[in-house]
Design an enzyme around this catalytic site. Structure first.
Site, PDB file in Angstrom:
ATOM      1  N   LYS A   9     -50.407  84.788   2.976  1.00 48.76           N
ATOM      2  CA  LYS A   9     -49.555  84.676   4.165  1.00 48.76           C
ATOM      3  C   LYS A   9     -48.080  84.786   3.765  1.00 48.76           C
ATOM      4  O   LYS A   9     -47.703  84.320   2.689  1.00 48.76           O
ATOM      5  CB  LYS A   9     -49.824  83.303   4.769  1.00 48.76           C
ATOM      6  CG  LYS A   9     -49.068  82.962   6.013  1.00 48.76           C
ATOM      7  CD  LYS A   9     -49.434  81.537   6.423  1.00 48.76           C
ATOM      8  CE  LYS A   9     -48.756  81.151   7.721  1.00 48.76           C
ATOM      9  NZ  LYS A   9     -47.308  81.191   7.660  1.00 48.76           N
ATOM     10  N   LYS A  14     -46.227  84.538  -2.811  1.00 43.88           N
ATOM     11  CA  LYS A  14     -46.939  85.635  -3.515  1.00 43.88           C
ATOM     12  C   LYS A  14     -46.055  86.342  -4.531  1.00 43.88           C
ATOM     13  O   LYS A  14     -46.471  86.594  -5.641  1.00 43.88           O
ATOM     14  CB  LYS A  14     -47.311  86.731  -2.513  1.00 43.88           C
ATOM     15  CG  LYS A  14     -48.566  86.643  -1.830  1.00 43.88           C
ATOM     16  CD  LYS A  14     -48.743  87.824  -0.884  1.00 43.88           C
ATOM     17  CE  LYS A  14     -47.513  88.305  -0.154  1.00 43.88           C
ATOM     18  NZ  LYS A  14     -46.903  87.403   0.785  1.00 43.88           N
ATOM     19  N   LYS A  40     -39.440  95.110   2.710  1.00 38.10           N
ATOM     20  CA  LYS A  40     -38.095  94.625   2.327  1.00 38.10           C
ATOM     21  C   LYS A  40     -37.730  95.065   0.904  1.00 38.10           C
ATOM     22  O   LYS A  40     -36.584  94.989   0.495  1.00 38.10           O
ATOM     23  CB  LYS A  40     -38.034  93.090   2.386  1.00 38.10           C
ATOM     24  CG  LYS A  40     -38.182  92.510   3.784  1.00 38.10           C
ATOM     25  CD  LYS A  40     -37.720  91.063   3.857  1.00 38.10           C
ATOM     26  CE  LYS A  40     -38.451  90.098   2.942  1.00 38.10           C
ATOM     27  NZ  LYS A  40     -39.890  89.925   3.146  1.00 38.10           N
ATOM     28  N   ASP A 123     -50.429  88.647   6.805  1.00 41.05           N
ATOM     29  CA  ASP A 123     -51.299  87.524   7.123  1.00 41.05           C
ATOM     30  C   ASP A 123     -52.723  87.999   7.239  1.00 41.05           C
ATOM     31  O   ASP A 123     -53.669  87.270   7.002  1.00 41.05           O
ATOM     32  CB  ASP A 123     -50.882  86.894   8.459  1.00 41.05           C
ATOM     33  CG  ASP A 123     -49.578  86.147   8.311  1.00 41.05           C
ATOM     34  OD1 ASP A 123     -48.947  86.290   7.258  1.00 41.05           O
ATOM     35  OD2 ASP A 123     -49.216  85.426   9.247  1.00 41.05           O
TER      36      ASP A 123
END
Ligand code: SF4
Length: 262
Positions: A9, A14, A40, A123
């Protein structure tokens, strides 16, 4: 060659985990690639002294010197790539990942590589962000979660995506939020979906401090217990051969698990 994908998520940590295990592999002398798949394009920053690099395709387009590699060397020689993504609202991130990785295979990927890490947001494993798995770029997945309901709920959704794609899960990584009985909760949840917990990363303020300084914990505090937790995780992943297609559970079972461990 190990080709792994780290899912979880948004905001669960991560990229911090992916970058730290990349650093741990590299300091062992392994030829390691870090492929950031976030639109990003900022997952590799802690391997690069806080520097943000252009996406792989941008670097290919802007380079006039064709002998210059389109990857950027980070900590201990980790080869960093950001696949980037489309302009907000236009196109699909998965397309960018596929094109970038196909190009990487053509240009650079060979038998000398020891580990490729795909750091993938989402997610749920949507069609786009499932690209590394669908296209068989990665064949082993690790899900980062904490003991919080929403995080476990997302991990369960990712497990559902893996089941649909018939992709192997190597295990769950608990990135601790200091929840009561957290290790037990994540361990039990991993068992419920037919897998196991492969690593527990304690909560520690030095992680934030290192991020602010643009480095991994392995680089910033190499002798800390936190750095050793990342090294242990990297080692467990390297040795892991217990891979299973997960079986997601009914979300209500997650609530029951959490109530039993309050
Ligand atoms: S597949 Fe995923 S990344 Fe692609 S457009 Fe749909 S939601 Fe976005």
């Amino acid at each position: 060659m190990k080709q792994i994908a780290i899912y979880g998520k948004g905001g669960i940590g991560k990229s911090t985990i992916s970058a730290n295990i990349a650093a741990a592999f590299a300091e062992k002398g392994l030829n390691t690639w870090y492929i950031g798949c976030d639109p990003k394009a900022d997952g590799s920053m802690t391997l690069l002294g806080g520097r943000k690099i252009g996406t792989f395709l941008e670097r290919l387009r802007s380079s006039t010197d064709t002998t210059e590699p389109a990857y950027v060397l980070g900590f201990k020689g980790v080869k960093c790539i950001e696949t980037g993504g489309p302009i907000a609202g236009v196109g699909c991130a998965g397309r960018g990942i596929i094109v970038a990785v196909q190009e990487l295979y053509k240009r650079y990927f060979n038998d000398d590589i020891d580990v490729i890490i795909y750091d993938v947001p989402g997610d749920v494993v949507c069609g786009g962000f499932a690209a590394p798995l669908r296209e068989k770029f990665a064949n082993e997945v690790y899900i980062v979660t904490s003991g919080e309901y929403l995080s476990l709920y997302a991990a369960n959704n990712i497990a559902r995506g893996l089941e649909n794609l018939k992709v192997n899960l190597g295990g769950l990584v608990c990135n601790s939020r200091d929840i009561k009985n957290e290790e037990r909760i994540v361990d039990k949840f991993a068992e419920m979906i037919g897998s196991g917990m492969i690593g527990f990363i304690p909560r520690n303020p030095i992680v934030r401090e290192c991020e602010n300084r643009g480095m991994t914990v392995i680089e910033g505090f190499p002798n800390s217990t936190q750095a050793n937790a990342y090294r242990r995780l990297a080692e467990s992943i390297l040795k892991n051969d217990t891979l299973v297609v997960p079986k997601p559970v009914d979300p209500e079972e997650i609530r029951v698990l959490l109530r039993e461990n309050e």
